[in-house]
Write an enzyme that holds these catalytic residues in place. Structure first.
Site, PDB file in Angstrom:
ATOM      1  N   THR A 106     -34.785  52.616 -18.040  1.00  0.00           N
ATOM      2  CA  THR A 106     -36.070  53.295 -18.277  1.00  0.00           C
ATOM      3  C   THR A 106     -36.671  53.621 -16.906  1.00  0.00           C
ATOM      4  O   THR A 106     -37.611  52.965 -16.463  1.00  0.00           O
ATOM      5  CB  THR A 106     -37.022  52.391 -19.095  1.00  0.00           C
ATOM      6  OG1 THR A 106     -37.035  51.068 -18.520  1.00  0.00           O
ATOM      7  CG2 THR A 106     -36.599  52.294 -20.540  1.00  0.00           C
ATOM      8  N   LEU A 164     -34.984  38.071 -17.410  1.00  0.00           N
ATOM      9  CA  LEU A 164     -34.044  37.558 -16.410  1.00  0.00           C
ATOM     10  C   LEU A 164     -34.274  38.226 -15.061  1.00  0.00           C
ATOM     11  O   LEU A 164     -34.802  39.337 -14.985  1.00  0.00           O
ATOM     12  CB  LEU A 164     -32.589  37.752 -16.863  1.00  0.00           C
ATOM     13  CG  LEU A 164     -32.017  39.160 -17.084  1.00  0.00           C
ATOM     14  CD1 LEU A 164     -31.675  39.856 -15.785  1.00  0.00           C
ATOM     15  CD2 LEU A 164     -30.788  39.072 -17.960  1.00  0.00           C
ATOM     16  N   ARG A 165     -33.880  37.509 -14.005  1.00  0.00           N
ATOM     17  CA  ARG A 165     -33.953  38.048 -12.645  1.00  0.00           C
ATOM     18  C   ARG A 165     -32.549  38.330 -12.144  1.00  0.00           C
ATOM     19  O   ARG A 165     -31.624  37.601 -12.469  1.00  0.00           O
ATOM     20  CB  ARG A 165     -34.592  37.026 -11.686  1.00  0.00           C
ATOM     21  CG  ARG A 165     -36.042  36.762 -11.927  1.00  0.00           C
ATOM     22  CD  ARG A 165     -36.454  35.467 -11.264  1.00  0.00           C
ATOM     23  NE  ARG A 165     -35.746  34.347 -11.883  1.00  0.00           N
ATOM     24  CZ  ARG A 165     -35.823  33.087 -11.453  1.00  0.00           C
ATOM     25  NH1 ARG A 165     -36.551  32.779 -10.409  1.00  0.00           N
ATOM     26  NH2 ARG A 165     -35.157  32.123 -12.067  1.00  0.00           N
ATOM     27  N   ARG A 198     -43.915  33.372  -1.746  1.00  0.00           N
ATOM     28  CA  ARG A 198     -43.217  33.624  -0.476  1.00  0.00           C
ATOM     29  C   ARG A 198     -43.662  34.979   0.064  1.00  0.00           C
ATOM     30  O   ARG A 198     -43.282  36.031  -0.443  1.00  0.00           O
ATOM     31  CB  ARG A 198     -41.692  33.601  -0.680  1.00  0.00           C
ATOM     32  CG  ARG A 198     -41.151  32.207  -1.006  1.00  0.00           C
ATOM     33  CD  ARG A 198     -39.634  32.210  -1.129  1.00  0.00           C
ATOM     34  NE  ARG A 198     -38.986  32.715   0.092  1.00  0.00           N
ATOM     35  CZ  ARG A 198     -38.760  32.000   1.181  1.00  0.00           C
ATOM     36  NH1 ARG A 198     -39.129  30.732   1.220  1.00  0.00           N
ATOM     37  NH2 ARG A 198     -38.175  32.533   2.222  1.00  0.00           N
ATOM     38  N   GLY A 243     -39.171  44.481  -3.967  1.00  0.00           N
ATOM     39  CA  GLY A 243     -38.423  45.697  -4.279  1.00  0.00           C
ATOM     40  C   GLY A 243     -37.716  45.484  -5.596  1.00  0.00           C
ATOM     41  O   GLY A 243     -38.178  44.733  -6.437  1.00  0.00           O
ATOM     42  N   CYS A 265     -37.226  46.809 -10.919  1.00  0.00           N
ATOM     43  CA  CYS A 265     -38.234  46.621 -11.967  1.00  0.00           C
ATOM     44  C   CYS A 265     -39.681  46.550 -11.498  1.00  0.00           C
ATOM     45  O   CYS A 265     -40.500  47.300 -12.000  1.00  0.00           O
ATOM     46  CB  CYS A 265     -37.856  45.426 -12.800  1.00  0.00           C
ATOM     47  SG  CYS A 265     -36.385  45.826 -13.760  1.00  0.00           S
TER      48      CYS A 265
END
Ligand SMILES: NC(=O)C1=CN([C@@H]2O[C@H](COP(=O)(O)OP(=O)(O)OC[C@H]3O[C@@H](n4cnc5c(N)ncnc54)[C@H](O)[C@@H]3O)[C@@H](O)[C@H]2O)C=CC1
Ligand SMILES: O=C(O)[C@H]1O[C@H](OP(=O)(O)OP(=O)(O)OC[C@H]2O[C@@H](n3ccc(=O)[nH]c3=O)[C@H](O)[C@@H]2O)[C@H](O)[C@@H](O)[C@@H]1O
Length: 431
Positions: free
Chosen positions: A84, A157-158, A260, A266, A269
């Site tokens: 998307t 999720l990352r 942090r 960046g 998402c």
């Protein structure tokens, strides 16, 4: 249960492999024949820790990939994990989701019995009800809520920890209009996870589920921007922002994660999702000032990093090392990596850029084919008059005598990863 996943990118491949690992039969549909072949050969099409072992076990077996949408007819539930992206004005581009919804509709037109369509992708509130569901209805000739169900099930999720995040989530959000069959099917899909980890399942409406995803990402992006803003203040006064963050993180109301500070966020998402929800809110007549400020602070951090370099090095004609190209460690994804504005800024200054990343150099070479890519951090630093650290890969934390091979050992650290020591002119971005 037989699950299909449309789109085999970062999210699609991860969830397909994990569903297979949870015991489901999985069919993965993608338009890219190379990706399909890779999955069937047992090779993960993306770099993601823990994914290769799963795809190598299940690929071509319990996890089968295809370009043929019709195969989803044989499955009970279809997850749409399609991109998307954003339009030029920053708003969400749902055209790929729309094409996917139509293809799914065509595929289930001939199906007897109920089918569940699950929107996994991140879409702005209203997209599923107002756009995607009507497209499935039109293409299938069926009625939502009767012949097929629709649910919104955003993914949290990352990248870099995708498999672990998916397999042990903080929560599972399920947005439906109360369709019991949809809820039952999703409960069955996620049952192994829910039982093992006692995961809270948050049942809500489709719009709420869509908005929860933007609120989650917006909040996290704004949290990093706020600590960056605070960090920039710290730097002005010679205060260590990491000590400040450690202390405020002890307050449960703040929490220790996502504090942090550095060169900013960046990835595929945070940038597109903050932009999409800002634009969606503006279109509705609301000006979301906090999110706008989060984006603005984020855009300024790479230039602040370069200004610190300017204080020590005349970049023009000098060899400058860029350590880290991925938007975060653990991934080869360079989408909206802070390395991009950093490299652009260095080139504007006339620097000779030499970049290093353990996995993302190939990706960056497509974007910047005419800069030098080193085989190691040591090779990048050799003879450089300055180095900027953009990604917090662990290996940068072990660099030491490699800095001695620099023409001038000037290090501007955008991620608080390099050890400050005598013999290095060290500048931390916010410390
Ligand atoms: N990347 C991430 O860490 C996360 C992404 N998301 C959301 O998940 C969605 C998917 O994102 P990614 O997996 O990163 O995308 P991606 O770009 O990595 O993968 C998308 C896949 O879809 C395929 N594709 C494109 N058009 C297609 C079509 N018409 N039919 C079948 N396949 C098609 C592409 O070939 C590609 O393999 C987005 O909405 C994103 O915002 C949500 C959580 C995490
Ligand atoms: O919607 C998505 O795609 C995903 O977006 C983010 O995940 P991701 O972009 O993969 O990675 P993060 O770990 O969130 O990092 C994003 C960026 O923020 C930066 N960051 C993160 C944390 C921090 O303290 N400081 C900081 O600068 C990272 O370096 C990176 O550039 C969210 O964390 C996921 O929950 C979400 O599913």
């Amino acid at each position: 249960m037989h699950v299909s996943v449309v789109g085999s990118g970062y999210v699609g491949t991860t969830i397909a492999a994990c569903f297979a690992d949870l015991g489901h039969e999985v069919t993965s549909v993608d338009i890219d024949e190379d990706i399909v072949a890779a999955v069937n050969d047992g090779d993960a099409p993306i770099h993601e820790p823990g994914l290769d072992p799963l795809v190598s076990v299940y690929g071509g077996d319990r996890l089968r990939a295809t370009t043929d949408y019709d195969t989803i007819r044989e499955t009970d539930v279809t997850f749409l994990a399609l991109p998307t992206p954003k339009n030029d004005d920053g708003s969400i581009d749902t055209s790929i989701m729309e094409a996917g919804a139509e293809s799914v509709g065509e595929a289930i037109a001939e199906k007897d019995g109920y089918h569940l369509v699950v929107v996994k992708s991140t879409v702005v509130p209203g997209t599923t009800e107002d756009t995607l569901t009507p497209l499935v209805e039109a293409a299938s000739g069926k009625t939502a809520g009767e012949d097929f169900g629709v649910a919104v099930n955003p993914e949290f999720l990352r990248e870099g920890t995708a498999v672990d995040d998916f397999m042990e989530p903080d929560k599972i959000v399920v947005g439906t209009d109360g369709d019991g069959r949809a809820l039952d099917l999703l409960a069955e899909v996620y049952e192994p996870l829910v039982l093992q980890w006692d995961v809270p399942v948050f049942e809500t409406g489709p719009r709420e589920a869509e908005m929860i995803k933007y609120a989650n990402n917006g909040f996290l992006a704004a949290k990093v921007s706020l600590i960056n803003d605070i960090g920039n203040i710290c730097k002005e006064f010679g205060v260590d922002a990491y000590e400040v963050a450690e202390a405020i993180g002890l307050d449960d109301r703040i929490g220790e994660q996502f504090l942090r500070s550095g060169v900013g966020w960046g990835g595929s998402c945070f940038p597109k999702d903050t932009s999409a929800i800002i634009q969606h809110a503006r279109d509705a007549g609301y000006d979301p000032r906090m999110l706008e400020a989060a984006v603005e602070v984020n855009e300024r951090q790479p230039e602040r990093l370069l200004s610190l370099l300017d204080e020590h090095v005349e970049a023009e004609g000098d060899r400058i090392a860029v350590l880290g190209l991925a938007f975060k460690p653990g991934t080869d994804d360079i989408r909206n990596s802070r390395a991009i504005p950093v490299i652009e800024g260095l080139r504007e200054r006339g620097a000779e850029v030499v970049a290093y990343d353990p996995v993302a150099a190939g990706e960056m070479a497509e974007r910047f084919p005419d800069i030098e890519y080193a085989e190691s951090a040591a090779a990048a630093l050799d003879g450089a008059s300055g180095a900027v650290v953009v990604t917090d890969w662990d290996e940068f934390g072990t660099l030491d005598e490699e800095f001695d091979a620099m023409e001038e050992a000037v290090v501007v650290d955008g991620r608080r990863i390099v050890e400050r020591r005598e013999g290095i002119t060290y500048e931390g971005l916010t410390w």
